[in-house]
Design an enzyme around this catalytic site. Structure first.
Site, PDB file in Angstrom:
ATOM      1  N   LYS A  78       0.856  -1.191   0.000  1.00 45.58           N
ATOM      2  CA  LYS A  78       0.000   0.000   0.000  1.00 45.58           C
ATOM      3  C   LYS A  78       0.893   1.241   0.000  1.00 45.58           C
ATOM      4  CE  LYS A  78      -4.357   1.139   2.330  1.00 45.58           C
ATOM      5  NZ  LYS A  78      -5.131   0.960   3.560  1.00 45.58           N
TER       6      LYS A  78
HETATM    7  O1  G3P Z   1      -7.773   1.891   5.335  1.00 42.11           O
HETATM    8  C1  G3P Z   1      -8.058   3.180   4.912  1.00 42.11           C
HETATM    9  C2  G3P Z   1      -9.432   3.687   5.267  1.00 42.11           C
HETATM   10  O2  G3P Z   1     -10.358   2.670   5.144  1.00 42.11           O
HETATM   11  C3  G3P Z   1      -9.525   4.452   6.554  1.00 42.11           C
HETATM   12  O3  G3P Z   1     -10.850   4.644   6.990  1.00 42.11           O
HETATM   13  O4  G3P Z   1     -12.495   5.279   8.717  1.00 42.11           O
HETATM   14  O5  G3P Z   1     -10.085   5.956   8.991  1.00 42.11           O
HETATM   15  O6  G3P Z   1     -11.521   7.043   7.278  1.00 42.11           O
HETATM   16  P1  G3P Z   1     -11.253   5.797   8.043  1.00 42.11           P
END
Ligand code: G3P
Length: 216
Positions: free
Chosen positions: A87
């Site tokens: 990633k």
């Molecule tokens: O893994 C990246 C993403 O899914 C993060 O999500 O909830 O931290 O905006 P969030």
């Protein structure tokens, strides 16, 4: 649409995997830190444990922000298990690294994507997956699902093979909307996946069936 779980928590990964509908896992440094994983050896060990639990693509994020170190880090991550997808953040050196990985047979997930322009660059560089952050776009007053629709349209017109991996999912409705908009993958917290199960009429209906079953 493939289902990934977005967590570093082994118990949640196991629970989702036992449903039989899990296709992979995504993690990020915040999710790994939440599990108390510290240091290079522990991080590698944790990714290995995830790979042993789930037979699918597992995203492991580089922590460097500069081309050479991203490449070195990505090579190490990819060596942990054949299912590891490196990633890489959507920055200038990240694009260069994605191109390098793509040319050298290492699969990538371009993360922190918030616009169609960024999605085009990721696809041009040869990213395997691109991760638009739906929830965070919604939080900023825009419409995350609109970006999925726009990316789907552009990728289809241009014939880009990069898979759209909808991330930053906050609820079951996000998952439904992503499926409708043509996302290839949706990476979700366990609660959002389990939220798809819920409907009050199912509960009422089942209670009645079980009650009537006693009279059978
Ligand atoms: O893994 C990246 C993403 O899914 C993060 O999500 O909830 O931290 O905006 P969030």
């Amino acid at each position: 649409m493939k289902f990934f779980i977005d967590t570093g928590n082994l118990a949640q990964i196991k629970e989702a995997n036992e449903l039989g509908i899990l296709d992979g896992v995504t993690t990020n440094p915040s999710l790994m830190a939440k599990e108390g994983i510290k240091g290079e050896a522990a991080i590698a060990q944790h990714y290995k444990a995830i790979c042993e639990l789930v037979d699918g693509d597992i995203s492991a994020e580089v922590l460097s922000t500069e081309f050479e170190s991203m490449v070195e880090e990505g090579k190490k991550l990819a060596a942990i298990h054949p299912n590891i997808v490196v990633k890489v953040p959507m920055i200038k050196d990240g694009i260069k690294a994605i191109k390098w990985f793509s040319d050298n047979g290492i699969r990538t997930n371009c993360t922190l994507v918030f616009s169609a322009g960024q999605a085009i660059l990721a696809a041009k560089a040869g990213a395997t997956y691109v991760s638009p952050f739906i929830g965070r776009i919604d939080d900023s007053g825009w419409d995350g699902i609109e970006l999925i629709k726009q990316m789907r349209q552009i990728y289809d017109i241009q014939g880009f093979k990069t898979e759209i991996l909808a991330a930053s999912i906050r609820n079951a409705l996000h998952i439904i909307k992503c499926a409708e908009a043509g996302a290839d993958v949706c990476t979700c917290p366990l609660d959002s996946i389990l939220g798809l199960l819920k409907h009050p009429l199912t509960d009422i209906g089942l209670a009645k069936f079980l009650e009537d079953a006693k009279k059978m």
